[in-house]
Design an enzyme around this catalytic site. Structure first.
Site, PDB file in Angstrom:
ATOM      1  CB  SER A  56     -31.593  27.885 -46.788  1.00 43.69           C
ATOM      2  OG  SER A  56     -30.391  28.198 -47.214  1.00 43.69           O
ATOM      3  CD1 TRP A  57     -27.724  25.848 -48.636  1.00 45.21           C
ATOM      4  CD2 TRP A  57     -26.335  23.711 -49.343  1.00 45.21           C
ATOM      5  NE1 TRP A  57     -26.500  26.261 -48.706  1.00 45.21           N
ATOM      6  CE2 TRP A  57     -25.824  25.281 -49.336  1.00 45.21           C
ATOM      7  CE3 TRP A  57     -26.233  22.685 -49.192  1.00 45.21           C
ATOM      8  CZ2 TRP A  57     -24.728  25.226 -49.570  1.00 45.21           C
ATOM      9  CZ3 TRP A  57     -24.779  22.751 -49.790  1.00 45.21           C
ATOM     10  CH2 TRP A  57     -23.931  23.749 -49.758  1.00 45.21           C
ATOM     11  CG  ASP A  84     -28.362  21.010 -38.397  1.00 45.21           C
ATOM     12  OD1 ASP A  84     -27.909  21.786 -39.227  1.00 45.21           O
ATOM     13  OD2 ASP A  84     -28.150  21.188 -37.164  1.00 45.21           O
ATOM     14  CG  ASP A 100     -22.827  14.037 -33.557  1.00 46.82           C
ATOM     15  OD1 ASP A 100     -22.565  14.531 -34.550  1.00 46.82           O
ATOM     16  OD2 ASP A 100     -22.328  14.847 -32.757  1.00 46.82           O
ATOM     17  CG  ASP A 125     -23.867  25.162 -45.718  1.00 43.77           C
ATOM     18  OD1 ASP A 125     -22.902  25.906 -46.232  1.00 43.77           O
ATOM     19  OD2 ASP A 125     -25.205  25.938 -45.661  1.00 43.77           O
ATOM     20  CE  LYS A 165     -20.406  26.815 -43.984  1.00 41.64           C
ATOM     21  NZ  LYS A 165     -21.118  27.288 -44.504  1.00 41.64           N
TER      22      LYS A 165
HETATM   23  C1  LIG Z   1     -24.161  27.236 -42.142  1.00 43.73           C
HETATM   24  S1  LIG Z   1     -25.052  25.993 -40.984  1.00 43.73           S
HETATM   25  C2  LIG Z   1     -26.421  25.584 -42.385  1.00 43.73           C
HETATM   26  C3  LIG Z   1     -27.309  25.879 -43.614  1.00 43.73           C
HETATM   27  C4  LIG Z   1     -28.457  25.069 -44.079  1.00 43.73           C
HETATM   28  N1  LIG Z   1     -27.217  24.660 -45.607  1.00 43.73           N
HETATM   29  C5  LIG Z   1     -29.119  25.924 -44.929  1.00 43.73           C
HETATM   30  O1  LIG Z   1     -29.000  26.516 -46.200  1.00 43.73           O
HETATM   31  O2  LIG Z   1     -29.864  26.369 -44.366  1.00 43.73           O
HETATM   32  C6  LIG Z   1     -24.418  25.117 -40.355  1.00 43.73           C
HETATM   33  C7  LIG Z   1     -25.437  23.919 -39.760  1.00 43.73           C
HETATM   34  O3  LIG Z   1     -24.643  22.915 -39.923  1.00 43.73           O
HETATM   35  C8  LIG Z   1     -24.863  22.254 -38.497  1.00 43.73           C
HETATM   36  N2  LIG Z   1     -24.059  20.722 -37.905  1.00 43.73           N
HETATM   37  C9  LIG Z   1     -22.859  21.426 -37.148  1.00 43.73           C
HETATM   38  N3  LIG Z   1     -22.326  20.211 -35.939  1.00 43.73           N
HETATM   39  C10 LIG Z   1     -23.268  19.576 -36.643  1.00 43.73           C
HETATM   40  C11 LIG Z   1     -22.877  17.550 -36.624  1.00 43.73           C
HETATM   41  N4  LIG Z   1     -22.095  17.050 -36.094  1.00 43.73           N
HETATM   42  N5  LIG Z   1     -24.221  17.058 -37.266  1.00 43.73           N
HETATM   43  C12 LIG Z   1     -25.560  17.232 -37.396  1.00 43.73           C
HETATM   44  N6  LIG Z   1     -25.769  19.524 -37.822  1.00 43.73           N
HETATM   45  C13 LIG Z   1     -24.563  20.051 -37.633  1.00 43.73           C
HETATM   46  C14 LIG Z   1     -25.258  23.422 -37.525  1.00 43.73           C
HETATM   47  O4  LIG Z   1     -26.337  22.511 -36.601  1.00 43.73           O
HETATM   48  C15 LIG Z   1     -25.990  24.251 -38.512  1.00 43.73           C
HETATM   49  O5  LIG Z   1     -27.364  24.591 -38.642  1.00 43.73           O
END
Ligand SMILES: C[S@@+](CC[C@H](N)C(=O)[O-])C[C@H]1O[C@@H](n2cnc3c(N)ncnc32)[C@H](O)[C@@H]1O
Lengths: 263, 982
Positions: A56-57, A84, A100, A125, A165
């Site tokens: 969504s961002w 992501d 990652d 985020d 975040k």
């Molecule tokens: C709250 S969601 C993000 C929502 C996004 N901003 C949106 O608006 O749709 C958090 C995301 O962080 C990702 N995430 C967590 N650890 C990560 C990493 N080490 N590398 C990449 N992405 C990661 C998760 O897969 C998840 O999709």
């Protein structure tokens, strides 16, 4: 961060559905922008959206940078890269990378996208899977921020913006202090769409301004901690652990929906 | 501010040399697990929690947690109260620590998959890693196999396990198969097998050499946090978010689930260890509980006999349809009766069945009762015949018998037996007929001679069907279906019995027990099959005196799940409940909230009897026409080393301050886990014990306050607000019962009562005023009337559309006010003077005054009316890290309040301030905040000056209460502190 039934009753959730956003998180970015106007800058060209799924961002970014009314010249050198762990379904004008962000190789892949250009804005985020082991969760979140920051210092132009975040738990003041070494202004912002009952907030770091004597050098074999070793940003040694409180800013106008309220 | 006691997350446990060592917050606690005694508590780290501990054979202990590590002589750990001088910090999060093979150094594995090697002086000798694998780990372990072989087992976030050789810094295996994060991975003794657990709810077994997955163990119903090999690598024990601990057999490279134990209250179960010699396991978790588990499976002490086996042993031929109809267990064994009236005996010493007698009277229908400690068994049929046998306590032979026919009744449908607990040598038999006009008959017998001594023909209440008995002095208490209880008086048979109907929602009453006599109250505990249990307080003396009976429910609660078939009180005073839940029979310590045992018996629909034996319990049941004896031994070891508290965030704490209770204070805690606990703090030590866990709320609690020495109020989502009555004058323990709940207006499950305030109005001795504020911005004012036990709604209004967070009621001069705080950062006051008196619902008044003191939510509020009575001062803490003092003055001419901010500290904390409390004397204010710092401010002269701050290891710090100089702080855990400056 699964969708509980609580989310579904949420007004922001419904509003997101109405406006075609994939998640209610979109409003967090929009409300941050209401206060800081980073997306309203006509010079904003290249953006990295870290931890972007479901996207969504990226949708907000795409709509801002590529408005339907825009002519070809205007948008020519604009670019959005979203990263992501999860795969993301395509979004117009957004290049998605499944990787990652804590992995050093990810940075190379992002840099390749930009060629020789620098980014104007990096946002993240990201949130790890919460285990319930509070200090580990907070640490992993901090590492996610530091990884995002590591990528940021390698791609962000001087004067650029970094948004991430955070969980405002213990030791958040350490992070503030570290960011203070790299940016002119660090603010802790809480959009009204983010629940007051959660630890979540966002750091908005404006005016990227690294120490002059510090050259970030990325190497697949150094940890984040080592990466920042020479920059004051990582004064990990306890004796020098400096703490600082970033000014707090509530974002989104008072008449926007209250995410803690029941409607 | 000094920590007196601490309850909360225990992240690791280890057996070592006869003791249990546990990482309890920043401390290591040392327990003698044979006695349950806490030998020592030693602070290891300044602020970090102890995540792990390991021991060397040369008498050293190595602790780690977050970025801290500490190496110390083991002896000191059991003696000193603090060893923080040994704390060392490194730059990365430590995931695991181990001594090297020669015990002359140690390794630390960090979350960046790197191992730091140190000598015993703490010098860093070497850093090792495998190239290019620097992404974050959630878990990992180090396995020292020999002097030249040490493996690093690294669990990554992306589902893979990387095993690498520490000395050659090369990858040995990359084990792929799990999906999601790996939460633990470890190896067997010789480093050939690997076992791991993950997000994906599976336990996996891997062969290192071939890098293959040997077996996947499914069973846990949620994430699995930890596991280890034991019993020479033939077993694995795992702990999970499903609150259970499971044992897996490793047979022919396959994982087989062998046992399940329910061990913790909430999903965060972190630590597990096994003592192979004693075959006991221990687990620890966020609830702060240390749970010991005996690994001998219960089924070992279970015996089964088919009808065929019984027939062969007793040399009796059974008819085609003949089944076992009833039984009773005695010290010597069992007496049973078949559907053809054959009485059989099972001798427990010899393990053999014998024929005793046959009586045609008891064919097809019989009821079997017994008096265990008098070795008497009683059979009855539906034709009003009784057969009473007195048996030899050693071998069960008949030493006396009594047969009789009862003429008073036309038919009997139920017979019950009870030994008199105060008149020595007698027992009672009750008989009930299906005819509603027949009396309820009670026969009194001499326990030695079996002679009938008296008959009582009681008047049977309507709609009564007896199900359980208790006798006390000259009273007979009889439980019935439809949750009904009748009290009969032996001294006045003509008298109508006292009947209580619908004590609980309505199933059959399953047991009644006399508990205690104190303050003119006879207390009885009553259980009901529907899961509710009640304590009633009855003044039986008054019946003798004037024929009237004062009787009320003083406690009620519901078990967490299943059918409740009865209760037992342990010597400690703990309430033990038992019954069925799905396929299982459970025995549960209700006071301490842990399962004592559970066994698969096939469910509730069967013949069964549960009794206490000198060395534990026995459950006898019929399954597929075979008879089962399941003996549940009472362990010589304590069942828990520490019982702990809520497993999730404690949202509110309230102390009964008006009066001391025993050698301290009563207090309650309200948690995210939906329960309220009524507890006690010992003043001198800060030790906390729990009396009750109240399960009435269905969602996470918002607030809980003890409003005077009799009442407590709690609130949560679903618009729930309950008024509880606390009884504190009984000798054994306090009791709590639900008095009334607030009417509900809407069906939105998310509508939360965020806070409430109570005001006792002098002119109104009959009740109090209650203000409630809601997540949809509603504000309501109620009057509670004790006599009617009713809430009357006086005012109903709405602030704006934002969520309200706090409310206070206060008066200035003769004016009455409501003050609220909201998520928009405003403090708002309404004058409700004229509106709260009338009986009818009035419209809500306009805002008297409002002031925006914070940028967003005001989470903490405390107020004090100034001595003059013309002004009030509000202390507020918020989401914006700010802490403020706001003063409201009543203007005599306009009759309105004028607000004024006296002081505001923008950065009073580095994150949300969650609670504040003004100390007596109004000179000091305490605050808690999510940055885990407790702060004491001087507020003299309306200036905020920070006097002292102290880090607390309680995460999500959110609640606080103070009495005298004791502070109780809650969040994920509970700390009792002493405030020295007062
Ligand atoms: C709250 S969601 C993000 C929502 C996004 N901003 C949106 O608006 O749709 C958090 C995301 O962080 C990702 N995430 C967590 N650890 C990560 C990493 N080490 N590398 C990449 N992405 C990661 C998760 O897969 C998840 O999709």
């Amino acid at each position: 961060m699964g969708k509980s039934s609580k989310d579904k009753r949420d007004l922001y959730y419904r509003k997101a559905k109405e406006q075609g956003y994939r998640a209610r998180s979109a409003f967090k970015l929009l409300q941050l922008n209401e206060e800081f106007h980073f997306l309203d800058d006509p010079e904003l060209k290249r953006v990295v959206d870290l931890c972007a799924a479901p996207g969504s961002w990226s949708q907000v970014l795409s709509r801002k940078l590529f408005p339907e009314s825009a002519d070809q010249n205007e948008i020519e050198d604009r670019q959005i890269v979203a990263v992501d762990l999860q795969s993301m379904s395509p979004i117009d004008h957004v290049t998605t990378i499944q990787a990652d962000i804590t992995h050093p190789k990810t940075l190379q892949r992002i840099m390749e996208q930009f060629g020789n250009h620098q980014a104007d804005l990096v946002c993240s985020d990201g949130a790890p899977d919460v285990t319930g082991l509070h200090d580990l969760d907070e640490y992993v979140q901090q590492q996610l921020i530091m990884s995002a920051l590591q990528l940021t210092v390698c791609v962000l132009k001087k004067g650029g913006i970094f948004i991430a975040k955070i969980f405002r738990g213990r030791d958040i003041d350490l992070i503030y202090a570290q960011l203070g070494y790299l940016f002119d202004h660090v603010t802790c912002a809480k959009p009204r769409s983010s629940r007051g009952s959660s630890l979540e907030a966002f750091i908005v770091c404006q005016g990227y301004n690294p120490p002059l004597d510090w050259q970030p050098r990325l190497d697949a074999n150094t940890s984040v901690a080592e990466f920042f070793q020479d920059c004051h940003a990582a004064s990990y040694d306890v004796a020098h652990e400096s703490r600082q409180i970033a000014p707090f800013m509530a974002c989104g106008s008072l008449d926007s929906f209250d995410s803690d309220a029941t409607y | 501010m000094e920590v007196l006691s601490h309850y909360g997350p225990a992240l690791c446990v280890k057996f070592f040399n006869g003791y249990v060592y546990t990482g309890y917050g920043p401390f290591i606690q040392v327990y003698d697990y044979h006695t349950g005694d806490l030998k020592n508590q030693c602070r290891i780290f300044e602020t970090n929690k102890v995540h792990g501990v390991t021991f060397s054979n040369s008498g050293m202990a190595l602790c780690y947690g977050s970025k801290s590590t500490s190496l110390m002589p083991l002896g000191e750990l059991s003696k000193r109260s603090s060893l923080v001088e040994y704390e060392r910090r490194i730059g990365e999060w430590i995931i695991s620590a181990e001594f090297n093979y020669d015990n002359n150094g140690f390794f630390l594995l960090t979350c960046y998959n790197r191992v730091l090697s140190f000598d015993l002086l703490g010098n860093l000798i070497r850093k090792s890693a495998v190239y290019g694998e620097k992404s974050l780990l959630y878990s990992g372990s180090i396995k020292v196999v020999s002097s030249c072989k040490t493996y690093v087992n690294a669990g990554t976030v992306m589902g893979g396990i990387i095993i690498w050789d520490l000395f050659s810094e090369s990858i040995v295996a990359n084990l792929l198969g799990h999906s999601g994060s790996i939460f633990y991975v470890t190896m067997n003794n010789d480093g050939t097998l690997v076992t791991s657990c993950s997000d994906d709810r599976s336990v996996r077994l891997w062969d290192l050499k071939s890098q293959t997955e040997l077996s996947v163990g499914w069973g846990h119903t949620a994430r699995i946090w930890n596991l280890l090999f034991f019993n020479n690598d033939s077993r694995i024990i795992s702990v999970s978010e499903d609150c259970t601990c499971r044992i897996w057999a490793v047979e022919d490279n396959k994982l087989l689930q062998m046992a399940i134990y329910e061990v913790h209250l909430s999903k965060n179960v972190w630590g597990v260890d096994v003592n192979e010699q004693d075959q006991i396991a221990i687990t620890s978790g966020n609830d702060g509980r240390l749970k010991l588990i005996e690994l001998q499976p219960i089924s070992d002490s279970q015996q089964v006999f088919t009808l065929q086996e019984i027939s062969t042993q007793s040399c009796m031929i059974f008819g085609k349809e003949e089944i076992i109809k009833g039984f009773h267990w005695f010290a010597f064994g069992l007496i049973a009766i078949t559907s053809m009236g054959k009485v059989l005996k099972f001798d427990d010493n010899e393990g053999r069945w014998e024929f005793v007698l046959q009586s045609d009277l008891f064919t097809s229908y019989s009821v079997t009762n017994g008096i265990t400690n008098a070795n008497i068994v009683i059979f009855s049929n539906n034709k009003c015949d009784l057969l009473i046998l007195k048996l030899d306590p050693c071998n069960g032979r008949i030493i006396d018998r009594q047969e009789m026919h009862i003429n008073e009744l036309s038919k009997t449908q139920n017979c019950m037996v009870c030994r008199h607990n105060s008149i020595q040598d007698c027992f009672l038999i009750t008989l009930e007929s299906p005819n509603p006009h027949d009396p309820f008959l009670c026969l009194k017998f001499d326990i030695n001679t079996l002679q009938l001594e008296n008959k009582y023909s009681f008047i049977k209440p309507v709609n009564f069907s007896s199900s359980c008995l208790e006798v006390y002095d000259s009273f007979l208490l009889v439980g019935s279906r439809f949750s009904t209880l009748a009290i009969f008086n032996f001294n006045n048979v003509e008298q109508e019995p006292y009947v209580f109907r619908r004590l609980t929602p309505g199933d059959t009453t399953t047991s009644i027990h006399f508990v205690e006599y104190s303050q003119n109250k006879h207390v009885f505990a009553v259980t009901n099959r529907d899961g509710y249990y009640t304590f009633i307080g009855a003044n039986l003396d008054s019946v003798e005196f004037n024929g009237s009976l004062k009787c009320e429910v003083i406690h009620d609660n519901k078990i967490s799940r299943g059918f409740l078939e009865g209760a037992i009180f342990e010597d400690s005073g703990d309430l033990i409940t038992f019954g069925f839940k799905s396929e299982l029979f459970y025995i549960y310590n209700e006071s301490q909230c842990y399962e004592i045992a559970s066994l698969v018996c096939g469910g509730a629909h069967r013949q069964w009897k549960f009794s206490r034996t000198p060395d534990g319990f026995i459950l006898i049941y019929i399954r597929a026409s075979s008879i089962y004896f399941a003996k549940i031994g009472v362990s010589a070891l304590p069942r828990t080393l520490r019982c702990g508290t809520h497993g999730r965030e404690i949202r509110d704490i309230s102390i009964l301050k008006d009066r001391k209770y025993k050698n301290g204070y009563l207090f309650c805690t309200a948690s995210e886990d939906t329960t309220i606990k009524l507890c006690h703090i010992e003043e001198a030590t800060g030790n906390i014990s729990t009396f009750w866990t109240l399960r009435k709320h269905v969602s996470g609690l918002q607030r809980c306050k003890i409003i005077n020495d009799k009442f407590m109020i709690s609130s949560s989502a679903r618009e729930e607000l309950f008024l509880w009555q606390i009884t504190t004058d009984c000798n054994s323990k306090p009791y709590v019962t639900l008095r009334q709940s607030l009417p509900i207006f809407c069906d939105n499950p998310d509508l939360r009562i965020m806070d409430f305030a109570v005001k006792f109005v002098e002119t109104d001795a009959q009740g109090f005023l209650l203000a409630t504020v809601y997540s949809d911005s509603a504000i309501k004012l109620w009057r509670y009337n004790h006599q009617e036990s009713k809430f009357h709604l006086l005012l109903d209004g709405r602030y704006e559309s934002c969520c309200l967070l706090n409310v206070s009621l206060f008066s200035l001069d003769d004016q009455l006010y409501i003050m609220i705080t909201a998520t928009n950062g405003c403090l708002v006051v309404y004058n409700i003077t004229d509106l709260s008196n009338g009986g009818d619902l009035a419209p809500f008044p306009d805002v008297d005054c409002s002031i925006r003191t914070h940028q967003s939510g005001i989470h903490a509020l405390d107020i004090a009316v100034d001595n003059t009575g013309h002004s009030v001062t509000a202390y507020t803490g918020g989401d914006d890290n700010g802490l403020g003092i706001c003063y409201f003055h009543l203007d005599k001419f306009t009759n309105r309040l004028t607000p004024k901010i006296k002081d505001f500290q923008r950065n009073a904390a580095s994150s949300t301030i969650t609670s504040c409390k003004l100390l007596e004397g109004r000179e000091q204010l305490l605050t808690t905040s999510v940055d885990q710092v407790l702060r004491r401010w001087s507020v003299a002269g309306d200036k905020l000056v920070l006097e002292e701050q102290r880090y607390t290891s309680i995460a999500d710090t959110g609640s606080l209460d103070v009495v005298e100089n004791l502070l109780v702080v809650g969040g994920v855990g509970l700390s009792v502190m002493k405030n020295e400056h007062h």
